[in-house]
Design a protein around this motif. Sequence first.
Motif, mmCIF file in Angstrom:
data_model
loop_
_atom_site.group_PDB
_atom_site.id
_atom_site.type_symbol
_atom_site.label_atom_id
_atom_site.label_comp_id
_atom_site.label_asym_id
_atom_site.label_seq_id
_atom_site.Cartn_x
_atom_site.Cartn_y
_atom_site.Cartn_z
ATOM 1 N N VAL A 64 22.073 35.664 99.259
ATOM 2 C CA VAL A 64 22.826 34.892 98.265
ATOM 3 C C VAL A 64 23.925 35.776 97.688
ATOM 4 O O VAL A 64 23.875 37.003 97.765
ATOM 5 C CB VAL A 64 21.913 34.343 97.147
ATOM 6 N N ASN A 65 24.921 35.127 97.119
ATOM 7 C CA ASN A 65 26.106 35.806 96.614
ATOM 8 C C ASN A 65 25.977 36.007 95.107
ATOM 9 O O ASN A 65 25.944 35.033 94.346
ATOM 10 C CB ASN A 65 27.341 34.955 96.950
ATOM 11 N N ALA A 66 25.905 37.264 94.679
ATOM 12 C CA ALA A 66 25.746 37.552 93.254
ATOM 13 C C ALA A 66 26.935 37.058 92.448
ATOM 14 O O ALA A 66 26.790 36.660 91.280
ATOM 15 C CB ALA A 66 25.562 39.059 93.049
ATOM 16 N N GLU A 67 28.130 37.062 93.036
ATOM 17 C CA GLU A 67 29.330 36.607 92.325
ATOM 18 C C GLU A 67 29.286 35.114 92.041
ATOM 19 O O GLU A 67 29.764 34.660 91.006
ATOM 20 C CB GLU A 67 30.580 36.902 93.157
ATOM 21 N N GLN A 68 28.736 34.347 92.966
ATOM 22 C CA GLN A 68 28.750 32.890 92.846
ATOM 23 C C GLN A 68 27.496 32.322 92.216
ATOM 24 O O GLN A 68 27.497 31.176 91.751
ATOM 25 C CB GLN A 68 28.950 32.256 94.228
ATOM 26 N N GLY A 69 26.422 33.102 92.182
ATOM 27 C CA GLY A 69 25.176 32.606 91.636
ATOM 28 C C GLY A 69 24.476 31.653 92.591
ATOM 29 O O GLY A 69 24.893 31.461 93.729
ATOM 30 N N ILE A 70 23.385 31.062 92.125
ATOM 31 C CA ILE A 70 22.605 30.129 92.934
ATOM 32 C C ILE A 70 23.171 28.720 92.774
ATOM 33 O O ILE A 70 23.316 28.231 91.653
ATOM 34 C CB ILE A 70 21.123 30.138 92.513
ATOM 35 N N GLY A 71 23.498 28.088 93.907
ATOM 36 C CA GLY A 71 24.072 26.749 93.878
ATOM 37 C C GLY A 71 23.292 25.790 94.744
ATOM 38 O O GLY A 71 22.236 26.126 95.301
ATOM 39 N N PRO A 72 23.799 24.560 94.900
ATOM 40 C CA PRO A 72 23.109 23.550 95.714
ATOM 41 C C PRO A 72 22.872 24.009 97.152
ATOM 42 O O PRO A 72 21.836 23.700 97.742
ATOM 43 C CB PRO A 72 24.060 22.347 95.660
ATOM 44 N N GLY A 73 23.842 24.731 97.727
ATOM 45 C CA GLY A 73 23.676 25.215 99.096
ATOM 46 C C GLY A 73 22.497 26.164 99.230
ATOM 47 O O GLY A 73 21.758 26.125 100.228
#
Length: 299
Positions: free
Chosen positions: A97-106
Motif C-alpha cells: 500500500v502507498n503511505a502517501e495515499q493512505g488506504i482507499g477502496p482499491g
Amino acid sequence: MSSEQPTTRSGFVVLAGRPNVGKSTLTNAIVGAKVAIVSDKPQTTRRAIRGVRTTPAHQLILVDLPGVQRPRDVLTERMQGRVESELRDADAALMLVNAEQGIGPGDRFIAALLKRSPKPVVIAVNKIDRCGKAETAAVLHAADELDVAEAIFPISARAGRGVEALVDHLAGLLPEGPFYFPPDERSDQAEHVLLAELVREQVLRRTRQEVPHAVEVEVAEIDDADEGLIFVRAVAWVETDSQKGILIGRGGRMIRAIGTAARRELERELGTRVHLDLTVRVRKSWRTDERLLDRLGIE
C-alpha cells in the motif's frame, strides 16, 4: 558426522497492490537487479514477473503482479485473471500500500481478494520516506484495520528502508524444499520479453495522457552474428495514427530520443554494444486482439 544436507526453504510470494504503489521498485530492490521496469504511470506491469532472490538458506520467488483492478477490456481481463491465478498458486501474499495515499477502496478490494485465500498475508506500507511519522502511523493503523495481514512492515522500496526485515519475515513463511532456480538466476523472463520491456520503459518515461497505455513493444529479432554487437529489431504497437505521430515526434525527435535511451538500457542489460532498430506500427484496438496478446505473452 552427519551427512544430512542443511534445510533450505523455497517458494512463491505474490506481490499485490493498486496500480503505481511501487511493486516493481520493491521487486527490483529485493532481487538486487532490474527485473521489472519502473514508471510513474499506472498499469506499467502487464505480465506476472518472477524475481528470484537466493541465499544459502532460502530462495524467495517474488511474483510482481499487474496492478489489481476491475477489468475494462480483454487486456485488463487477462491481467486480472493472471492475478487471481497466481494468488491461488502462491505460498504467501505480500500486499503493498502507498503511505502517501493512505488506504482507499482499491486497497479494500484487494484485501477482500486476499481474505478468500488460506495463504498467509503480509502488508508492506511503502513510500514512508515521503511521509511524516504521524502520517505513517495513521496508515499503519488503517492497514491493520483491514484485518487481513499477520504482519505489517513500514518500508521505502526506493531507499531500501525496512526491506531486509520484510524479506527475512517472508522467507520464514516459505515451505522447506529445494530451490526452483539456479542460484545465479534473477528472473524467469525470456530475453526478448525483458528487452521489449526495457524499450517500453523509455516510452513510458517520455509520453503522456493515453499514449503510455496504448503502447506495447515487441522484440521481433535478436541477432548476435557480429562479434561485440547485437542487433535488436523492435516494434512499438499503438492503436491510432495520432498516437503514432506522437511517438515519432516532429522530425522523428521523439522516437530517436526513445531509441537512444532504450539502446543504453539494452547495452547495460546485455553487456555489449547494441544496434536497436525501433519502428512504430498501428494496430487498431490491439488491447482486444487475442492473437496479438498471445504473441506478446500477455496471458
